[in-house]
Design an enzyme around this catalytic site. Structure first.
Site, PDB file in Angstrom:
ATOM      1  CB  SER A 125      36.741  49.019  36.470  1.00 32.30           C
ATOM      2  OG  SER A 125      36.078  50.241  36.677  1.00 32.30           O
ATOM      3  CE1 TYR A 150      40.817  51.358  32.844  1.00 33.53           C
ATOM      4  CE2 TYR A 150      38.571  51.932  33.483  1.00 33.53           C
ATOM      5  CZ  TYR A 150      39.802  51.383  33.791  1.00 33.53           C
ATOM      6  OH  TYR A 150      40.013  50.849  35.039  1.00 33.53           O
ATOM      7  CE  LYS A 154      40.850  47.714  33.905  1.00 32.17           C
ATOM      8  NZ  LYS A 154      42.056  47.002  34.317  1.00 32.17           N
TER       9      LYS A 154
END
Ligand code: NAD
Ligand code: WQD
Length: 335
Positions: A125, A150, A154
């Protein structure tokens, strides 16, 4: 036909990718625990592609379930979409995010190794760039400490893949995917109140939400609202076909390759809102609110590496994205 394991293939980006894979002559094997999707997606895919894809309900944190899929099908590559993705929720439930996103990646990689599968396309992302100093961002922009658990999953996922050259990895850093298949048969299915801008806009336009809150109009940008790089989910889906071909065919590549996937076009919240109203001829009730914690001012991609090396370029316009997003919303309301 090459069998491709598609973890999270029932989700927003996964379902559109499955359609593109089927159309490109691959045999996708969807593996999804349905924690953020619905089996109705299969009907939509079947109506577009002319047949149902293979679907197995299972969890990527479960090694026995993974083994049974690798035993049942001659899988050559994996596309790993399965992850939890709500930034705010990851702050309140960090362990759940690490267990699912990192635990799931580790189990998948171990299963791949047990079954001698090396090729993987990883969903990363643009969030890994955080508040970058220079726009547009290129892949060699240094990654700052993650802004959320989050984002951290990644960054770690990328690092794990980079550290083990057994895996032939294409890591794709998605910017802001929006829109839906032009047929209106598949699209995004946000559960509850949407966190992301585009589904909130379509729900507000449909009267399902009272009004969109624009999170801040005092940013140092031309119109004061935050700037992102929105790309059509069908363009993004097509990039995965290009990534698989690159893994199969590229003569000069390293074990770990990373690409930005965006349009390279900077779009503000207000610009998107007004484009939606113009393209669809419908007003979007909205008000200006405070900035959302953790939001960056601006983030858009330099996508030229993907064009040079994958032969992929986003083709669809902002108007296309917003028209298709609205078309999908209308189908949902009328279902
Ligand atoms: P999504 O929630 O629509 O799809 C994810 C799918 O994975 C869902 O169908 C869910 O049921 C499944 N899943 C989650 N955990 C699982 C598990 N443990 N086992 C099996 N299946 C599981 O999300 P999306 O928007 O399609 O995102 C796909 C990927 O792209 C994710 O990795 C996400 O982090 C990444 N990504 C998304 C965006 C975005 O804006 N949508 C941007 C950048 C990166
Ligand atoms: C876009 C812009 C908001 C909702 C997130 C994740 C990122 C990636 C994509 C997964 C921002 C504004 C939004 C609303 C608003 N996902 N906004 N009112 O924040 O760029 O990225 O999704 O990897 O990791 O962080 O996308 O769609 O949430 O917001 O004004 O109700 O819209 O402030 O400027 P974002 P978004």
């Amino acid at each position: 036909m090459q069998h491709v394991l598609v973890t999270g293939g029932m989700g927003f980006i996964g379902s559109h990718t499955v359609v593109c894979l089927m159309e490109a002559g691959f045999e996708p094997v969807i593996f999804d625990n349905l924690c953020n999707s619905d089996t109705k997606v299969l009907e939509g895919i079947a109506r577009i592609a002319g047949r149902s894809p293979i679907f197995i309900q299972g969890d990527v944190t479960d090694s026995a379930q993974l083994d049974s899929v690798f035993e049942a099908y001659p899988i050559r590559s994996a596309i790993h979409f399965a992850a939890l993705k709500a930034v705010g929720e990851s702050v309140s439930q960090p362990l759940r995010y690490y267990r699912n996103n990192i635990g799931g990646l580790l189990e998948l990689l171990a299963a791949m190794q047990r079954h001698s599968v090396q090729n993987i396309v990883f969903s990363s992302s643009a969030t890994v760039y955080g508040e970058a100093e220079k726009m547009p961002v290129t892949e060699d922009t240094p990654l700052p400490p993650a802004l959320s658990p989050y984002g951290s999953t990644k960054q770690m996922g990328e690092r794990i893949l980079q550290d083990d050259p057994y895996f032939q990895t294409v890591c794709l850093r998605y910017f802001n995917p929006i829109g839906a298949h032009p047929s209106g048969l598949i699209g995004e299915l946000p559960l509850g109140i949407p966190n992301n801008l585009a589904p909130y806009v379509t729900q507000a336009a449909a009267g399902l939400r009272e009004a969109l809150t624009v999170f801040g109009d005092d940013y140092p940008t031309p119109d004061g609202t935050a700037v992102r790089d929105y790309l059509h989910v069908m363009d993004l889906a097509e990039a995965h076909v290009a990534a698989l071909r690159f893994l199969d065919e590229a003569t000069e590549r390293s074990a770990f390759e990373v690409f930005n996937l965006g349009t390279g076009r900077a779009v503000s919240v207000k610009e998107l809102l007004h484009a939606f109203e113009r393209v669809n001829g419908i007003p979007v009730p909205h008000r200006i609110g405070a900035r959302r914690q953790g939001d960056v001012t601006e983030l858009w991609a330099n996508p030229s590496l993907a064009e040079q090396r994958l032969g992929w370029k986003a083709e669809r316009s902002l108007d296309d994205m917003l028209r298709d997003a609205w078309n999908w919303q209308l189908r949902l309301v009328n279902q």
